[in-house]
Design an enzyme around this catalytic site. Structure first.
Site, PDB file in Angstrom:
ATOM      1  N   ASP A 148      -5.247-132.869  58.666  1.00 31.46           N
ATOM      2  CA  ASP A 148      -4.414-133.526  59.151  1.00 31.46           C
ATOM      3  C   ASP A 148      -4.069-135.237  59.383  1.00 31.46           C
ATOM      4  O   ASP A 148      -2.169-134.896  60.602  1.00 31.46           O
ATOM      5  CB  ASP A 148      -2.759-133.121  58.093  1.00 31.46           C
ATOM      6  N   LYS A 160      -4.098-131.542  50.421  1.00 35.13           N
ATOM      7  CA  LYS A 160      -3.611-130.804  50.315  1.00 35.13           C
ATOM      8  C   LYS A 160      -2.069-131.170  49.072  1.00 35.13           C
ATOM      9  O   LYS A 160      -1.621-132.269  49.986  1.00 35.13           O
ATOM     10  CB  LYS A 160      -3.659-129.615  50.857  1.00 35.13           C
ATOM     11  N   CYS A 207      -0.022-121.457  56.147  1.00 40.61           N
ATOM     12  CA  CYS A 207      -0.696-122.044  57.723  1.00 40.61           C
ATOM     13  C   CYS A 207      -2.088-122.245  57.399  1.00 40.61           C
ATOM     14  O   CYS A 207      -2.447-121.454  57.390  1.00 40.61           O
ATOM     15  CB  CYS A 207       0.411-121.070  59.019  1.00 40.61           C
TER      16      CYS A 207
END
Ligand SMILES: [Zn+2]
Length: 194
Positions: free
Chosen positions: A13, A121, A137
């Site tokens: 990310d 995602k 996670c």
């Protein structure tokens, strides 16, 4: 050294909305980790993946999609769409990383030519998805799947700080079998020499 040593890199990310100056959910000093990530991308990993948070506008993790709820401090209950008995609480966030917007772009300073595959995602409206595998996670799921997993400390910044401190995250990771290592450590050296 084991002959089947085949390291993969997952860059998680690194997107405009998670970084100053314009990110809607900017992590303080988020751009500081770019040189570390580019160094890692230059190493001979067998596979280099970047994840992108990639949400529809009506995503469940946005506080604005829940009447009367505030980002950061309020939570909502997520129900597993394939198993209604499975639920969990998740924190609500400001609107971020909407598909095909500037905020969802990977940082242009990243050496994107070195990335083999981009994984999107959080694309399903009803489900929060922090992880490249499932939730919550990425590193913990990787260890759960049986991969030897390390997190490079210099290449990490937390979106939840100061609510969740780095020490607490480290403790949780290590408790789940994920080692936190440094750029100077033997794990990164092993990839350098692979
Ligand atoms: Zn998100």
């Amino acid at each position: 050294m084991a002959t089947n040593f085949k390291p993969a890199l997952i860059v998680v990310d690194l997107q405009e909305d998670f970084c100053p100056p314009n990110g809607s959910l900017a992590v303080a000093n988020g751009r500081d980790i770019i040189p570390t990530i580019n160094t890692l991308l230059s190493l001979p990993f067998a596979l280099k993946i970047a994840t992108k948070d990639w949400h529809p506008a009506d995503h469940i993790s946005f506080a604005s999609n829940h009447a009367g709820k505030k980002p950061f401090t309020d939570f909502t209950t997520i129900i597993n769409p394939t198993n209604a008995a499975e639920t969990y609480e998740t924190r609500l966030w400001p609107v971020h990383c909407i598909q095909n917007t500037a905020g969802a772009e990977l940082l242009p300073e990243l050496d994107i030519s070195k990335i083999d595959k981009v994984v999107e995602k959080g694309t399903v409206k009803e489900v929060e998805m922090y992880s490249a595998f499932y939730d919550p996670c990425t590193a913990i799921d990787s260890a759960k799947e049986g991969f030897k997993t390390v997190v490079v400390a210099e290449g990490t910044r937390g979106v939840d700080q100061p609510v969740t401190t780095w020490d607490k995250v480290k403790e949780e990771l290590e408790g789940k079998g994920v080692d936190v290592v440094s750029m100077e450590g033997e794990e990164v050296a092993k990839v350098r020499n692979a």
